[in-house]
Structures are given as structure tokens and as C-alpha cells.
Design a protein around this motif. Structure first.
Motif, mmCIF file in Angstrom:
data_model
loop_
_atom_site.group_PDB
_atom_site.id
_atom_site.type_symbol
_atom_site.label_atom_id
_atom_site.label_comp_id
_atom_site.label_asym_id
_atom_site.label_seq_id
_atom_site.Cartn_x
_atom_site.Cartn_y
_atom_site.Cartn_z
ATOM 1 N N SER A 218 30.484 11.676 44.539
ATOM 2 C CA SER A 218 31.864 11.224 44.731
ATOM 3 C C SER A 218 32.595 12.066 45.776
ATOM 4 N N VAL A 219 32.379 13.379 45.743
ATOM 5 C CA VAL A 219 33.023 14.256 46.720
ATOM 6 C C VAL A 219 32.496 13.969 48.121
ATOM 7 N N HIS A 220 31.197 13.702 48.235
ATOM 8 C CA HIS A 220 30.604 13.376 49.525
ATOM 9 C C HIS A 220 31.239 12.115 50.109
ATOM 10 N N ALA A 221 31.437 11.112 49.250
ATOM 11 C CA ALA A 221 32.027 9.851 49.707
ATOM 12 C C ALA A 221 33.467 10.052 50.172
ATOM 13 N N ALA A 241 20.862 6.698 48.758
ATOM 14 C CA ALA A 241 21.520 5.679 49.581
ATOM 15 C C ALA A 241 22.358 4.757 48.716
ATOM 16 N N ALA A 242 21.794 4.325 47.584
ATOM 17 C CA ALA A 242 22.540 3.449 46.677
ATOM 18 C C ALA A 242 23.728 4.184 46.051
ATOM 19 N N LEU A 243 23.520 5.422 45.667
ATOM 20 C CA LEU A 243 24.604 6.189 45.039
ATOM 21 C C LEU A 243 25.790 6.380 45.988
ATOM 22 N N MET A 248 31.293 5.201 47.958
ATOM 23 C CA MET A 248 32.162 4.816 49.073
ATOM 24 C C MET A 248 32.968 3.575 48.715
ATOM 25 N N ALA A 249 32.348 2.651 48.002
ATOM 26 C CA ALA A 249 33.054 1.438 47.586
ATOM 27 C C ALA A 249 34.215 1.779 46.656
ATOM 28 N N LYS A 250 34.010 2.758 45.801
ATOM 29 C CA LYS A 250 35.062 3.160 44.855
ATOM 30 C C LYS A 250 36.299 3.682 45.568
ATOM 31 N N LEU A 271 19.100 -1.877 44.224
ATOM 32 C CA LEU A 271 19.712 -0.588 43.891
ATOM 33 C C LEU A 271 21.209 -0.550 44.193
ATOM 34 N N ALA A 272 21.594 -1.144 45.327
ATOM 35 C CA ALA A 272 22.997 -1.081 45.762
ATOM 36 C C ALA A 272 23.729 -2.404 45.627
#
Length: 398
Positions: A218-221, A241-243, A248-250, A271-272
């Protein structure tokens, strides 16, 4: 009496020479009268487990070859073990199998290749098709390099070309990189930095690493969003990649996403989900794409016959089966009287060759063991991966 002495002499000669003949055959490690033993260590569990389908597909192709009678009267016996994408574990696996196998195929992971690269020369064992950073072999001594044969694309060349494509065709100006914090990701980052220096009005606004053991991104996004990048280039595992796409969508971050080829499989839609729609993954140049290239579809049909579990991961399966195709071609050319030196010479005789008619031509030689360095760009559309360019071939490094 003379005749008796004569036949006794003949028997003595036969007795003396027969053991020597058997002993010579036994000296070829991993080769018997009816088998060639091939070693494979790959991630079947852990953060990169999905990439393990490459080894499953390679084994499926070996099973196919065996059903056709094998090679020069010998069947291919695969010893396949799990290394969990752990370099130390991969090396331990190789050490355990070194007295049993003739050749290693499809070794996976840049860190794994880096840790194990001296193993092959030290044990005079060929390795056909390693999946990882090719530049660790660029300045490798020629006497050690003779045991290694790769057609893997270079991460730096790939990233440089993709960023320039995004600039020229997708209006990319502000770039960010999400990358695995090892040689896989770092070399891709170097390629991005190189491209940005060459492109006027562009900037690398963020480079965000992650550790392969991480799951909370989450922090990375959020950092990626705050960078304001209009184009994101990723070098992750399929899981990461999926995570990152979900995170990012959130936070409402929707850049143009481009990826290195290791996440170019349609499994990413599972996965995504729909978040993978419109992503631009690279592909390898030494293979074709299932569902778009007829030759690849024919290979997939064979692979599914021997291992139905690869369904849904067809791109990775093709990629993995290629390693066995290269080895099989070398074994065929080496002949029945198989030795390590003869396999090496046979591999070096391969010129402008396409495995099962797929991909850009591969050429090896005494001074060329990096048989092909190239990619093809694709786009994720409607659950499939569609090629959008031809093969892009770069300089080989060794």
C-alpha cells in the motif's frame, strides 16, 4: 594344442578389453544405454511459484519426445526439484544432483544464476537455457562460458527500448519504476535511467523497490501516485504485479503500465482481474504467442496433453518448453556417442534455427553462447495477450 592356446589367447584379449569398454561408457555422467538424465531446479513454491510452470512445460515436452522414441534410442529422464526461488537452495539442489545428471536445463532467477554460475564449469556440466540477467556472463572467462547456452533477453536493453516506445507512441513523459530489489529489477532500472537521459523533456520521477518477501504494498502504491508519473514500468513477480495493481486501484492511480516480459502471461488476468486490461507486457523473441501464432498453438496442444495444469499459463508454458527444445536439438546433433564435449559442439552448430518454427532465429557458435537477445511488445486485451510489434533484436553479450 596350438589351437587351444590360440582360443585361450583370444579369450584373454576379450576379457582384458571388455571391462575397459564398459568403463568408458560409464564415465559419461547421467548417460546410460537407454537414458539421458536432465536436472532442473525451479520455484515450485514461494513468491515466484507461478514461474515454475516453465519447468513443468519443459518436462511435458520431454515426455512428448519420449513418446516419439526419445533421442538416438535414449529416453529423457527429468529430475525436477523445488528451490523456492532461493539461490542458496538452488545451489544445494545442483550439488545434490551433480553426480546423477548429464545436463541442467531451465535454471530460473537472476539471483539464482548469479549464485550458481561457477557450478557448471567447476563440474564440467552444460546448462541449456538459464532465465536471468545475461550480463553476469558478459565478461565471463571463455573456458567457463563454454558450458552455458542462453537466449534470454537483457533487462537493461528491454527497459531502454520500452521506455522509448512509450515516449514515442504513448505520450510518456514522466516515468516511474516499480521493481524487485535484486539484479532483475535493478538492471531494468538502469535501462530506464539510460532511456530518460536520451529523451528530451522526460524525467524519472520515482523508483520504488520491493523485497520479494513483501506482501503489503500500500505504501509503495501511494508513493507511485504521489510521484505524478504518467507511465509506470514494472519488473515484479506475477504475485507482486497483481498486488501493486490492486493497491494502485485503491488510491485511484491509473498510469499507463508497461512491464518486463516475466509478467507477460495471461495468468495475470486471473491474479489482477480487469485491472490488467490495457497493460503493455513485453514478450521474449525466441518464442511465439499462443492464441495469435499458429506454431505456438500447436505446441500448447501438445503440452496440454502431457500436463493439463499449464492451462491458463500458456505464455509461460511456451517459454519453458523452449528450453527443452533447445536441449533436444543439441542432443540430436550430438549423436548416439554422447559426451559433454559433443553436446557443446552440437549446440555451437545451431544457426538461424527456430524451435518448432517459433520466434526470431537463434544462432550459437564457439564465440557466441548468447543465442538471441530480443523482445516483442504486447498488450493485454480481453483476457489475452496480443502482440503489437514484431521481434526487436538487440546485440548478444557473449
Amino acid at each position: 594344442m596350438k589351437r587351444t592356446v590360440f582360443w585361450v589367447g583370444i579369450l584373454i584379449v576379450v576379457f582384458l578389453f571388455a571391462p575397459a569398454t564398459v568403463g568408458a561408457a560409464d564415465k559419461v555422467r547421467g548417460v546410460t544405454d537407454d537414458e539421458i538424465v536432465i536436472g532442473m531446479t525451479t520455484p515450485l513454491t514461494g513468491p515466484a511459484a507461478l514461474w515454475g510452470v516453465t519447468a513443468l512445460a519443459a518436462k511435458a515436452w520431454a515426455d512428448h519426445i519420449n513418446d516419439q522414441g526419445g533421442i538416438h534410442g535414449r529416453k529423457l529422464k527429468i529430475i525436477l526439484v523445488d528451490d523456492g526461488y532461493n539461490p542458496a537452495r538452488a545451489l544445494a539442489n545442483l550439488q545434490q544432483m551433480k553426480n546423477k545428471v548429464f545436463v541442467v536445463a531451465g535454471l530460473l532467477g537472476t539471483a539464482v544464476l548469479h549464485t550458481t554460475r561457477d557450478f557448471f564449469a567447476e563440474n564440467k556440466m552444460p546448462m541449456v537455457m538459464g532465465y536471468g540477467n545475461t550480463r553476469i556472463f558478459a565478461d565471463y572467462p571463455k573456458d567457463k562460458l563454454r558450458y552455458l547456452f542462453l537466449t534470454y533477453p537483457d533487462y537493461e536493453d528491454e527497459a531502454d527500448w520500452i521506455i522509448k516506445y512509450a515516449y514515442r507512441n504513448l505520450k510518456g513523459k514522466k516515468f516511474a519504476v516499480f521493481y524487485q530489489n535484486d539484479d532483475y529489477g535493478k538492471l531494468g532500472l538502469v535501462g530506464v535511467e539510460k532511456a530518460v537521459k536520451d529523451l528530451p523533456g522526460t524525467k524519472l520521477v520515482a523508483s520504488i523497490p520491493y523485497e520479494v518477501t513483501e506482501r503489503s504494498l500500500s505504501v509503495h502504491a501511494l508513493k507511485l501516485k504521489e510521484s505524478g508519473a504518467d507511465t509506470l514500468y514494472m519488473l515484479p513477480t506475477p504475485t507482486h504485479a497483481a498486488l501493486i495493481m490492486k493497491e494502485m486501484a485503491k488510491v485511484g492511480y491509473k498510469p499507463t503500465v508497461m512491464t518486463s516480459f516475466p509478467v507477460g502471461d495471461p495468468i495475470m488476468f486471473k491474479l489482477a482481474g480487469k485491472l490488467w486490461e490495457g497493460v503493455y507486457p513485453a514478450q521474449v523473441a525466441h518464442a511465439d504467442l499462443p492464441f495469435f501464432d499458429t506454431k505456438a498453438d500447436q505446441v500448447i496442444e501438445i503440452l496440454l496433453k502431457y500436463n493439463p495444469k499449464i492451462k491458463g499459463m500458456e505464455n509461460l508454458a511456451i517459454f519453458g518448453s523452449i528450453s527443452m527444445m533447445h536441449l533436444v536439438e543439441g542432443l540430436k546433433r550430438a549423436g548416439r556417442d554422447l559426451t559433454v564435449d559433443k553436446l557443446i559442439a552440437a549446440m555451437e552448430s545451431i544457426k538461424d534455427w527456430k524451435p518448432e518454427g517459433m520466434g526470431s532465429p537463434v544462432t550459437y557458435g564457439p564465440d557466441r553462447h548468447h543465442g538471441l537477445n530480443g523482445i516483442r511488445l504486447s498488450r493485454a486485451e480481453n483476457g489475452r495477450i496480443k502482440p503489437i510489434t514484431g521481434y526487436i533484436v538487440f546485440e548478444s553479450y557473449f
